[in-house]
Design a protein around this motif. Structure first.
Motif, PDB file in Angstrom:
ATOM      1  N   ASP A   1       8.418 -49.068  -9.109  1.00  0.00           N
ATOM      2  CA  ASP A   1       8.859 -47.707  -8.786  1.00  0.00           C
ATOM      3  C   ASP A   1       8.593 -46.729  -9.924  1.00  0.00           C
ATOM      4  O   ASP A   1       7.879 -47.040 -10.886  1.00  0.00           O
TER       5      ASP A   1
ATOM      6  N   ILE B   1       8.248 -50.826  -3.211  1.00  0.00           N
ATOM      7  CA  ILE B   1       7.172 -50.066  -3.871  1.00  0.00           C
ATOM      8  C   ILE B   1       7.309 -48.598  -3.480  1.00  0.00           C
ATOM      9  O   ILE B   1       7.643 -48.268  -2.339  1.00  0.00           O
ATOM     10  N   SER B   2       7.087 -47.699  -4.450  1.00  0.00           N
ATOM     11  CA  SER B   2       7.080 -46.264  -4.142  1.00  0.00           C
ATOM     12  C   SER B   2       5.685 -45.729  -4.459  1.00  0.00           C
ATOM     13  O   SER B   2       4.796 -46.464  -4.873  1.00  0.00           O
ATOM     14  N   SER B   3       5.505 -44.430  -4.287  1.00  0.00           N
ATOM     15  CA  SER B   3       4.165 -43.850  -4.460  1.00  0.00           C
ATOM     16  C   SER B   3       3.633 -44.053  -5.875  1.00  0.00           C
ATOM     17  O   SER B   3       2.427 -44.086  -6.087  1.00  0.00           O
ATOM     18  N   TYR B   4       4.544 -44.183  -6.854  1.00  0.00           N
ATOM     19  CA  TYR B   4       4.099 -44.367  -8.241  1.00  0.00           C
ATOM     20  C   TYR B   4       3.384 -45.705  -8.414  1.00  0.00           C
ATOM     21  O   TYR B   4       2.497 -45.839  -9.251  1.00  0.00           O
TER      22      TYR B   4
ATOM     23  N   ILE C   1       1.856 -47.235  -5.670  1.00  0.00           N
ATOM     24  CA  ILE C   1       0.687 -47.150  -4.777  1.00  0.00           C
ATOM     25  C   ILE C   1      -0.463 -46.391  -5.455  1.00  0.00           C
ATOM     26  O   ILE C   1      -1.629 -46.702  -5.273  1.00  0.00           O
ATOM     27  N   ARG C   2      -0.123 -45.406  -6.294  1.00  0.00           N
ATOM     28  CA  ARG C   2      -1.157 -44.614  -6.986  1.00  0.00           C
ATOM     29  C   ARG C   2      -2.082 -45.490  -7.834  1.00  0.00           C
ATOM     30  O   ARG C   2      -3.240 -45.160  -8.040  1.00  0.00           O
TER      31      ARG C   2
ATOM     32  N   VAL D   1      -4.654 -46.757  -5.541  1.00  0.00           N
ATOM     33  CA  VAL D   1      -5.552 -45.652  -5.164  1.00  0.00           C
ATOM     34  C   VAL D   1      -6.535 -45.382  -6.314  1.00  0.00           C
ATOM     35  O   VAL D   1      -7.731 -45.159  -6.092  1.00  0.00           O
ATOM     36  N   LYS D   2      -6.020 -45.447  -7.537  1.00  0.00           N
ATOM     37  CA  LYS D   2      -6.884 -45.223  -8.708  1.00  0.00           C
ATOM     38  C   LYS D   2      -8.008 -46.268  -8.754  1.00  0.00           C
ATOM     39  O   LYS D   2      -9.161 -45.936  -9.037  1.00  0.00           O
TER      40      LYS D   2
ATOM     41  N   ARG E   1     -10.651 -45.406  -6.344  1.00  0.00           N
ATOM     42  CA  ARG E   1     -11.461 -44.277  -6.828  1.00  0.00           C
ATOM     43  C   ARG E   1     -12.472 -44.727  -7.884  1.00  0.00           C
ATOM     44  O   ARG E   1     -13.494 -44.088  -8.075  1.00  0.00           O
TER      45      ARG E   1
ATOM     46  N   THR F   1      -0.084 -45.192   4.211  1.00  0.00           N
ATOM     47  CA  THR F   1      -1.004 -44.452   3.347  1.00  0.00           C
ATOM     48  C   THR F   1      -2.367 -44.281   4.016  1.00  0.00           C
ATOM     49  O   THR F   1      -3.181 -43.472   3.582  1.00  0.00           O
TER      50      THR F   1
ATOM     51  N   LEU G   1      13.046 -45.009  -0.626  1.00  0.00           N
ATOM     52  CA  LEU G   1      11.739 -44.436  -0.947  1.00  0.00           C
ATOM     53  C   LEU G   1      11.749 -42.905  -0.847  1.00  0.00           C
ATOM     54  O   LEU G   1      11.294 -42.219  -1.766  1.00  0.00           O
TER      55      LEU G   1
ATOM     56  N   GLU H   1      13.776 -41.429  -3.662  1.00  0.00           N
ATOM     57  CA  GLU H   1      13.066 -41.539  -4.949  1.00  0.00           C
ATOM     58  C   GLU H   1      11.924 -40.533  -5.046  1.00  0.00           C
ATOM     59  O   GLU H   1      11.754 -39.864  -6.072  1.00  0.00           O
ATOM     60  N   GLU H   2      11.150 -40.410  -3.966  1.00  0.00           N
ATOM     61  CA  GLU H   2       9.990 -39.507  -3.999  1.00  0.00           C
ATOM     62  C   GLU H   2      10.426 -38.053  -4.188  1.00  0.00           C
ATOM     63  O   GLU H   2       9.877 -37.329  -5.023  1.00  0.00           O
TER      64      GLU H   2
ATOM     65  N   LEU I   1       1.076 -37.857  -2.516  1.00  0.00           N
ATOM     66  CA  LEU I   1       1.345 -39.100  -1.786  1.00  0.00           C
ATOM     67  C   LEU I   1       2.828 -39.291  -1.478  1.00  0.00           C
ATOM     68  O   LEU I   1       3.200 -39.644  -0.357  1.00  0.00           O
TER      69      LEU I   1
ATOM     70  N   MET J   1       3.944 -36.907   1.157  1.00  0.00           N
ATOM     71  CA  MET J   1       3.361 -37.312   2.445  1.00  0.00           C
ATOM     72  C   MET J   1       4.145 -38.475   3.066  1.00  0.00           C
ATOM     73  O   MET J   1       4.478 -38.460   4.253  1.00  0.00           O
TER      74      MET J   1
END
Lengths: 112, 145
Positions: free
Chosen positions: A22, A54-57, A59-60, A63-64, A67, A88, B46, B49-50, B112, B115
């Motif tokens: 997270d 898992i949070s977006s931090y 998941i990034r 994604v990286k 890329r 996603t 989630l 947190e976001e 993200l 979203m």
């Protein structure tokens, strides 16, 4: 609480992440992954079978890797984690599998 | 058929990033007092947190003090959430629709969290009252996705 271990194999970098990924701890995964990218590693297998959240931090980081044109595969057992990764829209590019042998096939197919 | 009783819960956070840990503790507490499935609590965790980390990283940037109040209620089907803070004005319902400037990949990474929050929640509504941001939304615990 998070636990990260990594192992180099002939075909891929195996990274196991247990617990919660997270905002507070995503750097603990991002830093070793960035080092591997800098060292030219291109194939990453994430064993997330014991990942609970898992949070977006988190998941990034995946994604990286995409890329950077890295090949990524992962094992996910938690339905909630799977559902978030699916949201996603990167499900296919992340090669999300339920079984580690299925996840490994992605790389053995490439090298053959 | 009788309606389920509404169970309310309130917690507050400061403006420092370390306060985000309070969200995880709250979710663990709700697990023991609300009759609710693991997936819905995961989604609540989630979204909180976001949205809250976004406020802490950007909304409180340059501010020496700040506070966030979160009101939760559960009626057996929906988790109703109200987040109020005194950070800079920020409307996540507009942020998610932003199509200017950045490439698709950049927007996907930067936005993200917002979203995902938009996709999980329903009826997200933002209002600015004086110095306060007020964001409300619902999470449908009966939704199958």
């Amino acid at each position: 609480m998070i636990n990260i271990s990594k192992q180099h194999t002939a075909d891929y970098e195996l990274i196991e992440v247990r617990g919660r990924l997270d905002t507070s701890n995503a750097d603990l995964l991002d830093e070793p992954v960035q080092q591997l990218i800098d060292n030219g590693c291109n194939n990453f297998l994430f064993d997330l079978s014991k990942l609970e959240y898992i949070s977006s931090y988190g998941i990034r980081i995946f994604v990286k890797l995409l890329r950077h044109k890295a090949k990524v595969s992962m094992v996910v057992r938690s339905d909630s984690v799977f559902s978030i990764l699916k949201m996603t829209g990167l499900e296919d590019r992340l090669n999300i599998k339920r079984d580690i042998n299925e996840a490994k096939k992605i790389f053995t197919q490439i090298t053959q | 058929m009788q309606d389920s009783p509404v169970i309310k819960y309130h917690f507050s956070l400061g403006h420092q990033v370390k306060d985000i840990e309070k969200i995880e503790h709250t979710i663990k507490e709700l697990e023991s007092i609300w009759d609710i499935d693991e997936k819905s609590l995961f989604q609540l965790n989630l979204v909180l947190e976001e949205l809250i980390s976004n406020t802490m990283f950007y909304g409180f940037l340059g501010m020496e003090e700040g506070s966030i109040d979160v009101d939760l209620s559960f009626d057996g089907s929906y988790i109703n959430v109200i987040i109020q803070d005194n950070a800079k004005a920020f409307d996540p319902t507009v942020e998610a629709k932003d199509t200017s400037g950045h490439s698709l990949d950049e927007r996907a990474i930067g936005g993200l969290g917002i979203m995902l929050s938009q996709r999980i929640s329903e009826e997200m509504n933002y209002q600015r009252h004086g110095d306060l941001n007020k964001l409300s939304f619902k999470i449908n615990t009966k939704r199958n996705d």
